[in-house]
Design a protein around this motif. Structure first.
Motif, PDB file in Angstrom:
ATOM      1  N   HIS A 145       0.758  -1.260   0.000  1.00 11.63           N
ATOM      2  CA  HIS A 145       0.000   0.000   0.000  1.00 11.63           C
ATOM      3  C   HIS A 145       0.783   1.302   0.000  1.00 11.63           C
ATOM      4  CE1 HIS A 145      -0.259  -0.301   4.747  1.00 11.63           C
ATOM      5  NE2 HIS A 145       0.968  -0.420   4.291  1.00 11.63           N
ATOM      6  N   ASP A 181      -3.546  -2.910   8.141  1.00  9.68           N
ATOM      7  CA  ASP A 181      -2.099  -2.958   8.386  1.00  9.68           C
ATOM      8  C   ASP A 181      -1.789  -1.916   9.472  1.00  9.68           C
ATOM      9  OD1 ASP A 181       0.562  -3.696   6.351  1.00  9.68           O
ATOM     10  OD2 ASP A 181       0.823  -1.999   7.723  1.00  9.68           O
ATOM     11  N   VAL A 182      -0.778  -2.144  10.295  1.00  7.12           N
ATOM     12  CA  VAL A 182      -0.464  -1.188  11.376  1.00  7.12           C
ATOM     13  C   VAL A 182       0.043   0.144  10.818  1.00  7.12           C
ATOM     14  CG1 VAL A 182       1.967  -1.833  11.805  1.00  7.12           C
ATOM     15  CG2 VAL A 182       0.532  -1.060  13.718  1.00  7.12           C
ATOM     16  N   HIS A 183       0.452   0.151   9.548  1.00 10.23           N
ATOM     17  CA  HIS A 183       0.937   1.392   8.921  1.00 10.23           C
ATOM     18  C   HIS A 183      -0.196   2.074   8.123  1.00 10.23           C
ATOM     19  CE1 HIS A 183       4.674  -1.067   9.452  1.00 10.23           C
ATOM     20  NE2 HIS A 183       5.137   0.103   9.879  1.00 10.23           N
ATOM     21  N   ASP A 275       0.866  -7.037  10.472  1.00 12.82           N
ATOM     22  CA  ASP A 275       1.760  -6.370  11.428  1.00 12.82           C
ATOM     23  C   ASP A 275       0.972  -5.629  12.508  1.00 12.82           C
ATOM     24  OD1 ASP A 275       0.850  -4.496   9.609  1.00 12.82           O
ATOM     25  OD2 ASP A 275       2.839  -3.806   8.986  1.00 12.82           O
ATOM     26  N   GLY A 312       1.734  -5.986   5.252  1.00 11.74           N
ATOM     27  CA  GLY A 312       2.816  -6.184   6.206  1.00 11.74           C
ATOM     28  C   GLY A 312       2.602  -7.439   7.045  1.00 11.74           C
ATOM     29  N   TYR A 314       5.559  -9.175  10.090  1.00 13.46           N
ATOM     30  CA  TYR A 314       7.004  -9.379  10.188  1.00 13.46           C
ATOM     31  C   TYR A 314       7.417 -10.412  11.222  1.00 13.46           C
ATOM     32  CZ  TYR A 314       6.317  -5.493   7.187  1.00 13.46           C
ATOM     33  OH  TYR A 314       5.852  -4.724   6.145  1.00 13.46           O
TER      34      TYR A 314
END
Ligand code: TV1
Ligand code: CA
Ligand code: ZN
Length: 393
Positions: A145, A181-183, A275, A312, A314
């Protein structure tokens, strides 16, 4: 006793490319394409391939990538070679072309192939939805993204999500894009800033000075102007460390419920970056597999064509757990998944107990202090409700 069988009158398609999974960003880089192999192994071990249409996706063509990306950028991406001598990771080259070759977006062997395969899976998934061959299409290899029209960013080079949504828009009047996503899903948000046919909403950790990419504040709702039809169609839910399943589900269901009512999307694209799980190497939240999956379950209940992307994630064992559980939700066997593990599966008993739902202490790493107050969450719901007053389907 038999394995998982295909649900009648309801289709899930699964799009992957084993060639994509062989690429390497570098030894210490957090993005590990083999987490896709790990996820797929877990999904197949549960016998879920028997409940879906499985496709090896093709690579997207140059022309397909050029529906979003500039040809200058694609031409460069197609010809750059990896550095012969690995640079010191901290020593960022000061004049990177298109932001390529730094530590986040390194140049590696087969980079262009990797990118075009990620986009190919997302496009194949979108095409299954528009041709009504699938109700839910899954592309865990997509979800990148952060990529911009002519710039790589945050481990993302080609924005497969934008390319896939552009395909959906050929047939669908309105697409809702959701990003867990955490971002912050900045690249997708930016691509659709000036249209009212795509509403983007990202839930993310927000700290402008200390967390990538630093954008996505509550009142970042796109370029504000009378003439811009896209204003009020970019929503952001900025969160603090440690958010729990309960808080996240409350926010997600309230906000997405309101959006679906007001915006009336005809298709949903959901980026399922893993993530945002507890114990992620780069993440900050306390989500469990159940809480993350509840977002997929909620979207499924909207009964609209649904495209699921990866993103994400990880800590590979947790990525595999989340995406296997979410595949089970898509197929509709989540409540009895352990019963389906084929009897010939090695270590069958070990999986039955705690692979998908490990107990808290095995899981997902040290829980973080929850820095999200109920008051702040209510303010966010309030702000979204106000934005939605301007939205008319
Ligand atoms: C090489 C080796 C690269 C070790 C990158 C974490 C590494 C990171 C590495 C890393 C890392 C980021 C920044 C700083 C911007 C930079 C797929 C000013 C231990 C969708 C992308 C995060 C997330 C980028 C992608 C971020 C996604 N965090 N170790 N790099 N510069 N970049 O902060 O949303 O998940 O961390
Ligand atoms: Ca997000
Ligand atoms: Zn992320």
């Amino acid at each position: 006793e038999s394995g998982i069988t295909k649900p009648k009158g309801y289709n899930v398609s699964f799009h992957c490319n084993p060639e994509m999974e062989k690429h390497h960003f570098g030894m210490t880089h957090p993005m590990k394409p083999w987490r896709l192999t790990l996820s797929k192994s877990l999904i197949y071990s549960y016998g879920m391939s028997f409940a879906m249409d499985n496709y090896i996706s093709r690579a997207a063509t140059y022309e397909e990538l050029a529906t979003f990306h500039s040809t200058d950028y694609l031409d460069f991406l197609g010809t750059v070679l990896p550095e012969p001598v690995p640079r010191d990771l901290e020593n960022q080259n000061p004049d990177l072309k298109f932001n390529l070759g730094g530590s986040d977006c390194p140049l590696f062997d087969g980079l262009y192939d990797y990118c075009s395969m990620s986009a190919g899976g997302a496009l194949d998934a979108a095409r299954k939805l528009v041709s009504h061959q699938s109700d839910i299409a899954i592309a865990w290899g997509g979800g990148l993204h952060h990529a911009h029209k002519a710039e790589a960013s945050g481990f993302c080079y080609i924005n497969d999500i934008v390319v896939a949504i552009l395909e959906l828009l050929r047939y669908h009047p309105r697409v809702l894009y959701i990003d867990i996503d955490v971002h912050h899903g900045d690249g997708v948000e930016e691509a659709f800033f000036s249209t009212d046919r795509v509403m983007t909403v990202s839930f993310h950790k927000y700290d402008p000075n200390n967390f990538f990419p630093g954008t996505g504040a509550l009142d970042d709702n796109g370029p504000k102007s009378e003439q811009n039809p896209g204003s009020h169609h970019a929503l952001n839910v900025p969160l603090n460390d440690g958010i729990t399943d309960e808080q996240y589900a409350m926010l997600f269901d309230t906000i997405i419920g309101q959006i679906v009512e007001k915006f009336r999307p005809t298709a949903i694209a959901l980026q399922c970056g893993a993530d945002s799980l507890a114990g992620d190497r780069l993440g900050r939240f306390n989500l469990q597999v159940q809480g993350h999956g509840a977002c997929v379950a909620f979207c499924k209940r909207m009964n609209l064509p649904l495209l699921l992307f990866g993103g994400g994630g990880y800590t590979p064992r947790n990525v595999a757990r989340a995406w296997a559980y979410e595949t089970a939700l898509a197929v509709g066997v989540d409540d009895k998944i352990n019963d389906y593990i084929p009897s010939h599966t090695p270590w069958r008993d070990q999986f039955r107990h705690d692979t998908l739902f490990p107990t808290l202490e095995q899981i997902l790493g040290e829980p973080r202090v929850n820095r999200n107050t109920q008051k702040r969450l209510q303010e966010m719901i309030q702000h979204v409700t106000e934005q939605l007053r301007f939205v008319q389907a």
